[in-house]
Motif scaffolding. Structure first.
Motif, PDB file in Angstrom:
ATOM      1  N   UNK A   1       0.824  -1.207   0.000  1.00 17.56           N
ATOM      2  CA  UNK A   1       0.000   0.000   0.000  1.00 17.56           C
ATOM      3  C   UNK A   1       0.860   1.258   0.000  1.00 17.56           C
ATOM      4  N   UNK A   2       1.946   1.240   0.715  1.00 17.74           N
ATOM      5  CA  UNK A   2       2.823   2.422   0.749  1.00 17.74           C
ATOM      6  C   UNK A   2       3.360   2.752  -0.633  1.00 17.74           C
ATOM      7  N   UNK A   3       3.640   1.737  -1.410  1.00 23.28           N
ATOM      8  CA  UNK A   3       4.196   1.959  -2.738  1.00 23.28           C
ATOM      9  C   UNK A   3       3.117   2.212  -3.801  1.00 23.28           C
ATOM     10  N   UNK A   4       1.966   1.562  -3.663  1.00 22.36           N
ATOM     11  CA  UNK A   4       1.049   1.466  -4.798  1.00 22.36           C
ATOM     12  C   UNK A   4      -0.308   2.115  -4.603  1.00 22.36           C
ATOM     13  N   UNK A   5      -0.642   2.516  -3.385  1.00 27.57           N
ATOM     14  CA  UNK A   5      -1.958   3.110  -3.121  1.00 27.57           C
ATOM     15  C   UNK A   5      -1.881   4.623  -3.203  1.00 27.57           C
ATOM     16  N   UNK A   6      -2.813   5.198  -3.966  1.00 24.64           N
ATOM     17  CA  UNK A   6      -2.906   6.651  -4.085  1.00 24.64           C
ATOM     18  C   UNK A   6      -4.023   7.131  -3.160  1.00 24.64           C
ATOM     19  N   UNK A   7      -3.697   7.738  -2.020  1.00 29.34           N
ATOM     20  CA  UNK A   7      -4.752   8.120  -1.072  1.00 29.34           C
ATOM     21  C   UNK A   7      -5.642   9.242  -1.584  1.00 29.34           C
ATOM     22  N   UNK A   8      -5.163  10.013  -2.575  1.00 30.72           N
ATOM     23  CA  UNK A   8      -5.994  11.097  -3.114  1.00 30.72           C
ATOM     24  C   UNK A   8      -7.207  10.560  -3.879  1.00 30.72           C
ATOM     25  N   UNK A   9      -7.043   9.410  -4.528  1.00 29.71           N
ATOM     26  CA  UNK A   9      -8.159   8.837  -5.295  1.00 29.71           C
ATOM     27  C   UNK A   9      -8.696   7.554  -4.676  1.00 29.71           C
ATOM     28  N   UNK A  10      -8.000   7.021  -3.683  1.00 30.18           N
ATOM     29  CA  UNK A  10      -8.465   5.809  -3.021  1.00 30.18           C
ATOM     30  C   UNK A  10      -8.316   4.560  -3.857  1.00 30.18           C
ATOM     31  N   UNK A  11      -7.318   4.532  -4.760  1.00 35.69           N
ATOM     32  CA  UNK A  11      -7.119   3.396  -5.654  1.00 35.69           C
ATOM     33  C   UNK A  11      -5.659   2.978  -5.668  1.00 35.69           C
ATOM     34  N   UNK A  12      -5.428   1.728  -6.069  1.00 39.78           N
ATOM     35  CA  UNK A  12      -4.082   1.203  -6.271  1.00 39.78           C
ATOM     36  C   UNK A  12      -3.712   1.268  -7.752  1.00 39.78           C
ATOM     37  N   UNK A  13      -2.441   1.520  -8.014  1.00 38.96           N
ATOM     38  CA  UNK A  13      -1.916   1.329  -9.368  1.00 38.96           C
ATOM     39  C   UNK A  13      -1.686  -0.165  -9.579  1.00 38.96           C
ATOM     40  N   UNK A  14      -1.658  -0.583 -10.833  1.00 37.42           N
ATOM     41  CA  UNK A  14      -1.483  -2.002 -11.107  1.00 37.42           C
ATOM     42  C   UNK A  14      -0.041  -2.439 -10.949  1.00 37.42           C
ATOM     43  N   UNK A  15       0.909  -1.632 -11.424  1.00 34.85           N
ATOM     44  CA  UNK A  15       2.299  -2.038 -11.405  1.00 34.85           C
ATOM     45  C   UNK A  15       3.215  -0.977 -10.812  1.00 34.85           C
ATOM     46  N   UNK A  16       4.300  -1.442 -10.210  1.00 28.67           N
ATOM     47  CA  UNK A  16       5.277  -0.562  -9.573  1.00 28.67           C
ATOM     48  C   UNK A  16       6.646  -1.173  -9.822  1.00 28.67           C
ATOM     49  N   UNK A  17       7.609  -0.356 -10.213  1.00 29.73           N
ATOM     50  CA  UNK A  17       8.967  -0.845 -10.454  1.00 29.73           C
ATOM     51  C   UNK A  17       9.906  -0.148  -9.480  1.00 29.73           C
ATOM     52  N   UNK A  18      10.517  -0.925  -8.618  1.00 28.45           N
ATOM     53  CA  UNK A  18      11.426  -0.372  -7.620  1.00 28.45           C
ATOM     54  C   UNK A  18      12.586   0.352  -8.308  1.00 28.45           C
ATOM     55  N   UNK A  19      12.864   1.563  -7.848  1.00 25.56           N
ATOM     56  CA  UNK A  19      13.963   2.348  -8.402  1.00 25.56           C
ATOM     57  C   UNK A  19      13.531   3.388  -9.409  1.00 25.56           C
ATOM     58  N   UNK A  20      12.330   3.262  -9.975  1.00 27.64           N
ATOM     59  CA  UNK A  20      11.833   4.282 -10.893  1.00 27.64           C
ATOM     60  C   UNK A  20      11.330   5.485 -10.102  1.00 27.64           C
ATOM     61  N   UNK A  21      11.437   6.658 -10.705  1.00 28.69           N
ATOM     62  CA  UNK A  21      10.930   7.871 -10.051  1.00 28.69           C
ATOM     63  C   UNK A  21       9.445   8.064 -10.322  1.00 28.69           C
ATOM     64  N   UNK A  22       8.986   7.652 -11.468  1.00 25.06           N
ATOM     65  CA  UNK A  22       7.572   7.724 -11.821  1.00 25.06           C
ATOM     66  C   UNK A  22       7.086   6.322 -12.154  1.00 25.06           C
ATOM     67  N   UNK A  23       5.804   6.113 -11.957  1.00 28.61           N
ATOM     68  CA  UNK A  23       5.246   4.772 -12.128  1.00 28.61           C
ATOM     69  C   UNK A  23       3.991   4.827 -12.998  1.00 28.61           C
TER      70      UNK A  23
END
Length: 472
Positions: free
Chosen positions: A277-299
């Motif tokens: 959740x810390x990496x992938x949840x957007x609290x502003x919209x209440x949704x998770x992104x599908x994918x996250x790549x460690x080390x990238x600045x944008x996802x």
């Protein structure tokens, strides 16, 4: 002003207030107004509305009728039988491992992650309806898998790469998809008193999830670790988090806490929920992104519906077994509520959710809608979510999904298997198919939970609006 005068003024003010017709304590209902001829618009608010899906709570027998159609279809098209792949002859009894024996092909695989969810759905349906056919469906296939494990595991252990087995991916898992949801279904069945010997299958699957699967340095389950040659796996990039893996791994970890009594599994399950959740949840919209790549600045913040479904289902499963006294219980419950609020905001007018949740020009998708119906209803039943807010949404989601089931029991509008991508076109144009296995288990789970919810609470029309009307 002297104290005596001041007190007299205060008492006078209070007396005046109590006598006032606008006082909260003394206000009376206004007298009936004179009735004249009815205006032309007097009853427009009560006009019959033609909703495309039922705008009400289905009765238990109506819900079960939908589930029964699905059951009959799945029972007929997923045989728990063996054949010789060379002769196609049925194998009634298998005494020893035979590399030419395979599971009789049906519409769906019996040992896939989708079918792990389906086994759990059958168990829930049996418990909710009292119909033993659902429970027996899972037990019969679990028994077959256990027998195949007993016969073929020695050869697979001796030669993991070369040995052939009808359920090779279960005996030698390479990803959470191979082990997590199946293991979850085994643990659910054991908790219900199944007599199947799960010992070998649980040993394989639980160890893969809790010990073998690749993790980031902080312990978060991830994809893209080293392959058999020591090179980085590209799924699609090294150190990638897929939201799907919240469900493919975390419920099994939590259930192992209940199975073993070892609190380390509860601790790990909570850690996984919070770190995903810390990496992938957007609290502003209440949704998770599908994918996250460690080390990238944008996802690639694309809010794919079914992945968000896997996430909320994972939290529902964790809360089901996590002791309420655990230090992480409240944090997981709060994360579930934040996610549910974001999802509730995006429910479509007819009860479903879109393939990309916040993009209403993407198609309406069935498997995610079934998952959200299940999670909302389970949340209401367990007290995680307000019944007034989420009970009607769960019912309307169920009604929408029920309309996707045809007379044969096939379910429409299911997105096929989907990897992660960095662009919206990939998600917009993913095909749909009645042969996408991802929808059937969630539908059974949703139906079972809706039956339980509507037995506990009454939902009906109040001034034309569909609302919670109290406990039964």
């Amino acid at each position: 002003m002297p104290d005596t005068a001041r007190n007299t003024s205060v008492l006078a003010f209070v007396a005046c207030t109590l006598a006032s017709p606008f006082s909260a304590t003394a206000q009376e209902a206004p007298s009936a107004q004179e009735r004249g001829p009815a205006a032309a618009d007097a009853m427009l608010h009560a006009l019959d509305v033609k909703y495309p899906n039922p705008y009400r709570a289905m009765e238990s027998d109506e819900v079960k009728a939908v589930m029964d159609r699905v059951f009959k279809y799945l029972e007929a098209t997923t045989p728990a039988e063996l054949i010789n792949k060379l002769s196609q002859a049925p194998v009634a009894r298998l005494e020893k491992a035979d590399p030419n024996v395979v599971l009789k092909p049906g519409d769906f695989r019996l040992n896939s992650y989708e079918w792990g969810v389906t086994y759990a759905g059958m168990l829930a349906a049996g418990a909710a309806t009292g119909d033993s056919r659902y429970t027996d469906y899972t037990m019969k296939r679990h028994q077959l898998l256990a027998e195949l494990t007993r016969l073929y595991l020695p050869a697979v252990k001796a030669d993991p790469a070369g040995a052939r087995a009808p359920i090779k991916s279960l005996l030698n898992p390479h990803a959470l998809d191979d082990a997590g949801a199946m293991c979850m279904s085994f643990l659910h069945a054991k908790n219900l008193g199944s007599k199947v010997d799960y010992s070998q299958m649980l040993d394989i699957c639980s160890k893969f999830v809790t010990e073998t699967e690749y993790r980031l340095p902080d312990g978060t389950l991830a994809r893209g670790g080293p392959d058999e040659k020591g090179k980085a796996k590209l799924r699609p990039l090294p150190n990638t988090l897929w939201l799907d893996d919240m469900y493919m791994g975390i419920p099994t970890i939590a259930l192992m806490g209940k199975y073993t009594g070892d609190a380390k599994y509860y601790d790990d399950a909570v850690k996984q929920v919070l770190q995903f959740s810390r990496r992938m949840f957007n609290p502003q919209v209440g949704l998770y992104m599908h994918g996250y790549v460690e080390g990238m600045r944008d996802h690639p913040e694309l809010h794919w519906a079914r992945a968000n479904g896997w996430a909320i289902m994972a939290m529902v499963e964790v809360l089901e077994v996590l002791p309420k006294t655990h230090k992480g219980y409240k944090a997981v419950e709060m994360q579930l509520r934040k996610h549910a609020a974001g999802l509730a905001h995006l429910q479509d007018k007819d009860g479903m959710w879109h393939q990309l949740l916040d993009r209403p020009d993407s198609y309406l998708e069935s498997s995610a809608t079934a998952i959200f119906a299940y999670a909302f209803a389970r949340g209401v039943n367990r007290g995680y979510l307000d019944k007034e807010m989420y009970g009607t949404k769960a019912n309307l989601a169920w009604n929408a999904v029920a309309r996707q089931v045809n007379a044969k029991g096939e379910m429409a509008s299911i997105c096929v298997g989907t990897g992660m991508a960095f662009d919206p076109a990939f998600y917009y144009y993913r095909p749909i198919s009645t042969r996408a296995a991802h929808g059937y288990g969630p539908l059974l789970l949703a139906g079972a939970e809706i039956i339980d919810m509507n037995r506990k609470y009454k939902f009906g029309l109040n001034d034309s609006g569909f609302m919670y009307q109290g406990a039964r």
